[in-house]
Design a protein around this motif. Structure first.
Motif, PDB file in Angstrom:
ATOM      1  N   PRO B  97     -10.751  37.102 -18.190  1.00  0.00           N
ATOM      2  CA  PRO B  97      -9.971  35.855 -18.155  1.00  0.00           C
ATOM      3  C   PRO B  97      -8.475  36.173 -18.042  1.00  0.00           C
ATOM      4  CG  PRO B  97     -10.718  36.333 -20.395  1.00  0.00           C
ATOM      5  CD  PRO B  97     -11.317  37.387 -19.508  1.00  0.00           C
ATOM      6  N   VAL B  98      -7.757  35.402 -17.195  1.00  0.00           N
ATOM      7  CA  VAL B  98      -6.332  35.673 -16.986  1.00  0.00           C
ATOM      8  C   VAL B  98      -5.516  34.395 -17.045  1.00  0.00           C
ATOM      9  CG1 VAL B  98      -4.623  36.702 -15.441  1.00  0.00           C
ATOM     10  CG2 VAL B  98      -6.964  37.520 -15.383  1.00  0.00           C
ATOM     11  N   HIS B  99      -4.410  34.454 -17.786  1.00  0.00           N
ATOM     12  CA  HIS B  99      -3.405  33.393 -17.712  1.00  0.00           C
ATOM     13  C   HIS B  99      -2.357  33.880 -16.727  1.00  0.00           C
ATOM     14  CE1 HIS B  99      -5.117  31.297 -21.170  1.00  0.00           C
ATOM     15  NE2 HIS B  99      -5.246  32.478 -21.738  1.00  0.00           N
ATOM     16  N   TYR B 100      -2.329  33.271 -15.538  1.00  0.00           N
ATOM     17  CA  TYR B 100      -1.386  33.688 -14.497  1.00  0.00           C
ATOM     18  C   TYR B 100      -0.047  32.987 -14.658  1.00  0.00           C
ATOM     19  CZ  TYR B 100      -4.949  36.066 -11.615  1.00  0.00           C
ATOM     20  OH  TYR B 100      -5.888  36.926 -11.129  1.00  0.00           O
ATOM     21  N   ASN B 104       3.541  34.665 -19.103  1.00  0.00           N
ATOM     22  CA  ASN B 104       2.550  35.741 -18.986  1.00  0.00           C
ATOM     23  C   ASN B 104       2.729  36.561 -17.712  1.00  0.00           C
ATOM     24  OD1 ASN B 104       0.987  35.185 -21.384  1.00  0.00           O
ATOM     25  ND2 ASN B 104       0.362  33.302 -20.341  1.00  0.00           N
ATOM     26  N   SER B 127      -7.553  36.453  -7.548  1.00  0.00           N
ATOM     27  CA  SER B 127      -8.787  36.328  -8.329  1.00  0.00           C
ATOM     28  C   SER B 127     -10.026  36.222  -7.438  1.00  0.00           C
ATOM     29  CB  SER B 127      -8.687  35.111  -9.264  1.00  0.00           C
ATOM     30  OG  SER B 127      -8.475  33.943  -8.494  1.00  0.00           O
ATOM     31  N   GLY B 191       0.367  38.138 -14.551  1.00  0.00           N
ATOM     32  CA  GLY B 191      -0.468  37.400 -15.496  1.00  0.00           C
ATOM     33  C   GLY B 191      -0.857  38.273 -16.668  1.00  0.00           C
ATOM     34  N   ARG B 192      -1.680  37.688 -17.520  1.00  0.00           N
ATOM     35  CA  ARG B 192      -2.046  38.422 -18.729  1.00  0.00           C
ATOM     36  C   ARG B 192      -3.421  37.979 -19.209  1.00  0.00           C
ATOM     37  NH1 ARG B 192       1.679  38.069 -24.064  1.00  0.00           N
ATOM     38  NH2 ARG B 192       0.392  39.394 -25.363  1.00  0.00           N
ATOM     39  N   THR B 193      -4.231  38.948 -19.694  1.00  0.00           N
ATOM     40  CA  THR B 193      -5.535  38.619 -20.254  1.00  0.00           C
ATOM     41  C   THR B 193      -5.489  38.762 -21.770  1.00  0.00           C
ATOM     42  OG1 THR B 193      -7.868  39.210 -20.377  1.00  0.00           O
ATOM     43  CG2 THR B 193      -6.356  41.004 -19.897  1.00  0.00           C
ATOM     44  N   PRO B 218      -9.198  32.915 -13.505  1.00  0.00           N
ATOM     45  CA  PRO B 218      -7.993  32.179 -13.932  1.00  0.00           C
ATOM     46  C   PRO B 218      -8.336  31.180 -15.029  1.00  0.00           C
ATOM     47  CG  PRO B 218      -8.244  32.130 -11.528  1.00  0.00           C
ATOM     48  CD  PRO B 218      -9.525  32.669 -12.075  1.00  0.00           C
ATOM     49  N   GLN B 219      -7.469  31.069 -16.033  1.00  0.00           N
ATOM     50  CA  GLN B 219      -7.705  30.162 -17.165  1.00  0.00           C
ATOM     51  C   GLN B 219      -6.860  28.900 -17.019  1.00  0.00           C
ATOM     52  OE1 GLN B 219     -10.051  31.122 -19.795  1.00  0.00           O
ATOM     53  NE2 GLN B 219     -10.473  32.313 -17.962  1.00  0.00           N
TER      54      GLN B 219
END
Lengths: 311, 219
Positions: B97-100, B104, B127, B191-193, B218-219
Motif C-alpha cells: 500500500p502506498v500514499h503517493y 509522503n 502502480s 510516496g510512502r508505504t 495507491p491508498q
C-alpha cells in the motif's frame, strides 16, 4: 558486576568486531570504527581482542563502577580521570567499587575505547552486539547509551597485559589516508583528479559512523554519471554532482549511486574511525603493488602481541 | 543480449575488493540473474568476507593478507566460464500500500513537471507495473526494483537529503525502490508505504527478498 552510566556523553555505543557478511542484505559489518584502538584496549585488560567494549565519540562519558574492575582506555585522547586522577591511555589500570570515571572532550582523534576486563554483556543480533543505530540493532535496544543505563560485565578472561613502547597509535587531527582509484575514477575531471591527492579536505559537521561529508576544492565530473545503484564499501569516496565528496565509514551504505572516486586501502581502514568533525583529511596515492606489503608489515607488527587480530 | 555473450568487466575496487561490472546502461533480467548466480557460487566457496550483488554489478571483498586481487579475478573468471543460468523463482507477489504525493512524496511535483503528467497519471503509471525485486541493500530492507515506466525516469537529487523516512518510495534514473529504514538518501521521493520492510524483532526481519514480485496499491 555492573557499572552505571552517569552521563552518556556525545555518543557512547557498545561495540565488538561487528557482523561482516551481510552487506547483500543491506546490513553493514559495522563494529568498532577504529578496530586497532578497540583491540588494544581489550588486549590490555586481558580480554580477547573482539570482546564487547564501549566506544565513546567526541567525549563526555561519565560512569560509576559498582565493583572492582581492571579497565583500559585507548584511541582518542580525552583527558580521562578516575576519582579526579588522570588516567593514562593504553594502560590497564584497576578501579574500585564506587569510583567515578569522567572523560573530557577529545583533543586528537574522534573515538575512545573503554575496555573492562570481562567485557560488556549485551544481546547479539546476527552474531554481534555492535550497535547499528540506523536499524536499531545490537547494543541496548539498538541505541546509544542513555544516562542511567546499567551495564553488565562478563567474567574475567585473562591477566592484564602491557604494550611495548612504540606500539600505540598516535592520532592527529590531520588524518592521512592512503587510497587507490575507485571504479568511477575516470569520470572525474583532470583538475578533480589532481585536487584529490594534493589538497586537504575538511570533515564537516555532517560526520557520523555512516560517513563524513567533506568540504574542500570543488571536484568536478568530466561527464555526469547517472549510475545504476552499485555496491559501496567503507572507505569509498563518492563524488555527487554538487562536487562535495562523501567518505563512507564503518556503518556506511551498502550500495550507492554516485561516482566512486577513491578507495582507502585495507591497512588504513581503522583510521576512518578517528575522523572527528573539523578534522583535516588528506588522501595519498597508494600504488597497487605496495598495498599488500604495507598491510603485511602492519599485520606482523601486531601479530605476536594481539592474538587473532589483523587489519 | 544474454549474460553469456555479454562478458562483464572485472576490475579492482581499491586493494581489497573486485568489482564485476556488466553495466550496459539499461536493465536486463538476464544479467541480474547472472549477477545472483555468480554471487551464489562465490558465497559457496567461503573465501570472501562480503559478496554484494547489484542490478548489473557485483562486489567481492577479500582479505588482502590472505589473497591477492589477481587470484580473486581468476576465480571470478573461472566461474563466469561456466554456464550461469539460474531459474528465477517467483515466491510471491507482494502488494504494497502506498500514499503517493503530498508530504509522503515531496518530489512528486518535480516528477510531474519533468514528465508533463498530472499527479494522478504518475500514480497510475507507477502502480500499474508488477516489479521484480532485483537486489536488497544500501540499508537494511532497501528494496531495489526493476525499471519504472520510462516517463517517470529522473536523475537523483543533486545533493542527497540528510533524512528520508522509512517506507519512502523513490525514483533514481530508471530505478524505483523502497527505503526500508529512515536514512540519508538522494532518490526522488514520490510516496510512502506504512508497511515495515525490515524489522529486526520479527522472526523474518526482511519482508521481501531478491526474486520476489511487488505491486504498489495507491491508498
Amino acid at each position: 558486576m555492573t557499572l552505571t552510566v552517569l552521563h552518556s556523553g556525545t555518543q557512547t555505543l557498545i561495540m565488538d568486531a561487528g557482523r561482516p557478511g551481510h552487506r547483500h542484505q543491506g546490513i553493514p559489518g559495522g563494529g568498532a570504527a577504529d578496530k586497532l584502538s578497540f583491540a588494544i584496549a581489550n588486549h590490555l585488560v586481558g580480554n580477547r581482542w573482539d570482546t564487547p567494549a564501549l566506544e565513546c565519540a567526541l567525549g563526555g562519558l561519565h560512569i560509576r563502577f559498582e565493583k572492582n574492575h581492571i579497565i583500559a582506555l585507548s584511541g582518542a585522547q580525552m583527558w580521562s580521570q578516575n576519582q579526579g586522577l588522570n588516567l593514562p591511555l593504553n594502560k590497564a589500570v584497576p578501579v574500585e567499587a564506587g569510583d567515578i570515571l569522567t572523560m573530557s572532550f577529545t583533543r586528537a582523534g574522534c573515538r575512545a575505547y573503554l575496555a573492562i576486563a570481562g567485557g560488556i554483556e549485551a544481546e547479539p543480533f546476527m552474531g554481534s552486539v555492535s550497535t547499528y543505530m540506523p536499524a536499531k540493532l545490537g547494543g541496548l535496544d539498538g541505541e546509544a547509551l542513555k544516562t542511567g543505563a546499567v551495564l553488565r560485565i562478563g567474567p574475567k578472561q585473562d591477566e592484564p597485559q602491557s604494550l611495548p613502547k612504540g606500539h600505540t597509535p598516535i592520532l592527529s587531527n590531520h588524518v592521512v589516508l592512503r587510497a587507490q582509484q575507485g571504479p568511477e575514477w575516470e569520470a572525474l575531471s583532470d583538475s578533480a583528479k589532481r585536487y584529490l591527492f594534493t589538497t586537504p579536505f575538511y570533515a564537516t559537521a555532517a560526520t557520523d559512523r555512516m560517513g563524513t561529508r567533506l568540504k574542500g576544492d570543488q571536484l568536478t565530473l568530466e561527464n555526469p554519471v547517472n549510475m545504476t545503484s552499485s555496491p559501496l564499501l567503507p572507505g569509498s569516496l563518492q563524488v555527487p554532482p554538487d562536487g562535495q565528496p562523501i567518505l563512507a565509514l564503518v556503518d556506511g551504505h551498502c550500495t550507492g549511486g554516485y561516482a566512486r572516486a577513491l578507495q582507502v586501502i585495507q591497512a588504513d581502514l581503522w583510521l576512518l574511525g578517528q575522523i572527528a568533525p573539523g578534522a583535516a583529511i588528506s588522501f595519498r596515492r597508494s600504488l597497487a603493488e605496495d598495498a599488500a606489503a604495507v598491510l603485511k608489515r602492519k599485520n606482523s607488527f601486531y601479530a605476536d602481541l594481539i592474538p587473532g587480530f589483523s587489519f | 543480449m544474454t549474460a553469456q555473450t555479454h562478458l562483464p568487466k572485472i576490475m579492482p575496487y581499491g586493494d581489497h575488493a573486485m568489482l564485476v561490472d556488466w553495466s550496459i546502461g539499461e536493465f536486463s533480467e538476464t544479467i541480474n540473474d547472472a549477477v545472483h548466480a555468480l554471487a551464489a557460487k562465490l558465497r559457496q566457496s567461503g573465501k570472501y568476507s562480503e559478496i554484494v550483488p547489484g542490478y548489473d554489478s557485483l562486489v567481492c571483498v577479500f582479505d588482502l593478507a590472505v589473497r591477492t586481487g589477481e587470484t580473486t579475478k581468476r576465480h571470478i573468471e573461472d566461474i563466469l566460464k561456466q554456464n550461469l543460468s539460474r531459474k528465477t523463482e517467483v515466491d510471491q507477489i507482494a502488494e504494497i500500500p502506498v500514499h503517493y504525493g503530498g508530504e509522503n512524496g515531496p518530489d512528486m511535483e518535480r516528477i510531474c513537471r519533468a514528465a508533463k503528467l498530472s499527479v494522478g497519471e504518475v500514480i497510475a503509471l507507477h502502480s500499474r507495473e508488477t516489479y521484480r525485486v532485483c537486489m536488497m541493500g544500501f540499508i537494511p530492507g532497501f528494496t531495489f526494483l526493476s525499471p519504472a515506466p520510462q516517463a517517470l525516469h529522473h536523475p537523483r537529487l543533486e545533493t542527497p537529503r540528510a533524512k528520508v523516512p522509512a517506507g519512502s518510495i523513490g525514483i533514481a534514473n530508471w530505478q524505483t525502490g523502497i527505503y526500508g529504514l529512515e536514512s540519508p538518501g538522494g532518490w526522488q521521493i514520490i510516496g510512502r508505504t506504512p508497511l515495515s520492510i525490515f524489522d529486526s524483532k520479527r522472526d523474518t526481519p526482511f519482508l521481501l527478498n531478491a526474486g520476489d514480485r511487488v505491486r504498489f496499491v495507491p491508498q
